[in-house]
Design a protein around this motif. Structure first.
Motif, PDB file in Angstrom:
ATOM      1  N   LYS A 140      41.546  41.353  39.390  1.00 46.39           N
ATOM      2  CA  LYS A 140      41.943  41.700  38.021  1.00 46.39           C
ATOM      3  C   LYS A 140      43.206  40.940  37.617  1.00 46.39           C
ATOM      4  N   ALA A 141      44.134  40.776  38.538  1.00 42.56           N
ATOM      5  CA  ALA A 141      45.369  40.043  38.246  1.00 42.56           C
ATOM      6  C   ALA A 141      45.070  38.591  37.903  1.00 42.56           C
ATOM      7  N   GLU A 142      44.183  37.965  38.655  1.00 38.30           N
ATOM      8  CA  GLU A 142      43.885  36.551  38.400  1.00 38.30           C
ATOM      9  C   GLU A 142      43.101  36.365  37.104  1.00 38.30           C
ATOM     10  N   MET A 143      42.241  37.321  36.765  1.00 34.75           N
ATOM     11  CA  MET A 143      41.556  37.263  35.475  1.00 34.75           C
ATOM     12  C   MET A 143      42.570  37.354  34.333  1.00 34.75           C
ATOM     13  N   LEU A 144      43.529  38.248  34.475  1.00 35.40           N
ATOM     14  CA  LEU A 144      44.569  38.391  33.455  1.00 35.40           C
ATOM     15  C   LEU A 144      45.418  37.127  33.364  1.00 35.40           C
TER      16      LEU A 144
END
Length: 385
Positions: free
Chosen positions: A297-301
């Protein structure tokens, strides 16, 4: 971690240098003092001035007003590194927002008068939009500006004002004369030094961001020179706010990403060293799977935020994309804080544990800058329903 991705087209060598500078200043001068700042409820002017001297607050401001003349990416990097240091209580985001309002809508005289002090940290800024009873509904504000010769007379009340007890300069949203919901809103700059009729409440006791002062401001026949009106024309305030809010909302997404990276790093360190049932917490499949989910989720953000920074630099960041960055970023930030606190067990509930402060600080991110429910409404407007 860093704000920019390896393929970020907006990153330059100068962006990397400001990231290193910010990281060092926060580690050396903010993190050690944050417990004291939290206890007193505000950040000392000493740090504001240090940040100004080191160029942290003027990266995207033109050189003729004391800045470095760079793009919006410089502000984004400072905000990211601030959150990634675990110190979001220094609410520089407000200073950045105010500077960009003045750069966008101020006269040359206004820019020369106010911007250099904001860049240097000699002045601390606030923005007063929210009122008791209207929340995110900016069209329903009741504060009034009435012409009195060469001045405006301001009456009204604003609440949840970041830097309210310490600010030198406040951009106030108020209505002028008529009852129009949006066409009558104007923005005016109030210089607080010697402002008769300006009343500041006691600092609010908040759930999080306890090193940032927040209060209520009330205005009782406060006289402000007409030359302090932003945009030189009454009734343009709502347009000005709608134009500037995309940066504010993207900035909140950037802060969310920095907080996520900090919280994950702290949690990974903890589960590597903590033992339970004869093995490290990291050795449990549940722990590894949780971290894998949160990291994804962090890398998508990160990818989305970088795309939004490119658009903001080009002047094409629209309301829907900025609302997505704010909504998704802050929801993810709160999810990460929740899951990481759970991985800390009982220690996560203790305020001396970094994840506890991140959990408390994260909650307001889904409220200010426009509640996330409002963000969803704005996103819906971009869909052919």
């Amino acid at each position: 971690m860093e704000l920019f991705t390896e393929t970020a087209t907006w990153k330059t060598e100068e962006h990397g240098l400001i990231a290193e500078t910010a990281r060092k200043i926060f580690a050396d001068h903010l993190t050690p003092k944050m417990p004291a700042y939290i206890k007193q409820g505000y950040i000392d002017r000493e740090f504001w001035k240090l940040a100004g001297q080191q160029g942290l607050m003027g990266g995207s401001i033109p050189t003729e007003y004391g800045g470095s003349g760079g793009n919006i990416g410089f502000d984004a990097i400072v905000l990211y590194e601030l959150a990634a240091s675990g110190n979001a209580s220094w609410t520089y985001i407000v200073q950045s927002i105010v500077m960009h309002y003045i750069i966008a809508y101020g006269t040359e005289a206004q820019k020369q008068r106010w911007i250099p002090g904001l860049v240097s940290g000699e002045s601390v800024a606030a923005i007063a939009m929210t009122e008791p009873g209207c929340g995110s509904d900016l069209q329903s504000i009741r504060s009034r500006l009435v012409r009195k010769g060469d001045n405006y007379q301001l009456n009204g009340t604003k609440t949840f004002i970041t830097h309210g007890t310490t600010t030198d300069l406040v951009i106030v949203a108020a209505k002028t004369d008529s009852n129009e919901r949006s066409k009558d809103i104007s923005l005016i700059v109030l210089e607080t030094n010697g402002a008769t009729g300006l009343h500041r409440s006691q600092k609010f006791e908040k759930l999080g961001l306890m090193g940032s002062d927040t209060c209520e401001l009330s205005f009782e026949d406060v006289m402000i020179p007409r030359e302090n009106l932003l945009g030189q024309r009454e009734g343009t305030g709502f347009y000005q706010m709608m134009t500037q809010l995309p940066w504010e909302r993207l900035a909140l997404g950037v802060v969310a990403l920095g907080s996520i990276d900090y919280t994950l790093a702290q949690t990974i360190e903890y589960v590597r060293s903590r033992q339970a049932f004869g093995q490290r917490l990291m050795d449990f499949q549940n722990t590894r799977f949780k971290l894998a989910e949160l990291k994804t989720k962090a890398e998508m953000l990160r990818a989305f935020v970088n795309d939004c920074i490119v658009k903001a630099d080009m002047g094409i960041l629209d309301t829907a994309a900025a609302s997505m960055a704010k909504y998704w970023g802050t929801e993810t930030q709160n999810l990460v804080a929740h899951e990481c606190l759970q991985l800390h067990g009982g220690y996560g509930y203790m305020m001396e544990t970094p994840v506890a402060r991140q959990y408390a600080d994260a909650r307001v991110q889904m409220i200010y800058g426009g509640a996330n429910e409002v963000m969803k409404e704005l996103i819906c407007k971009s869909i052919d329903l």
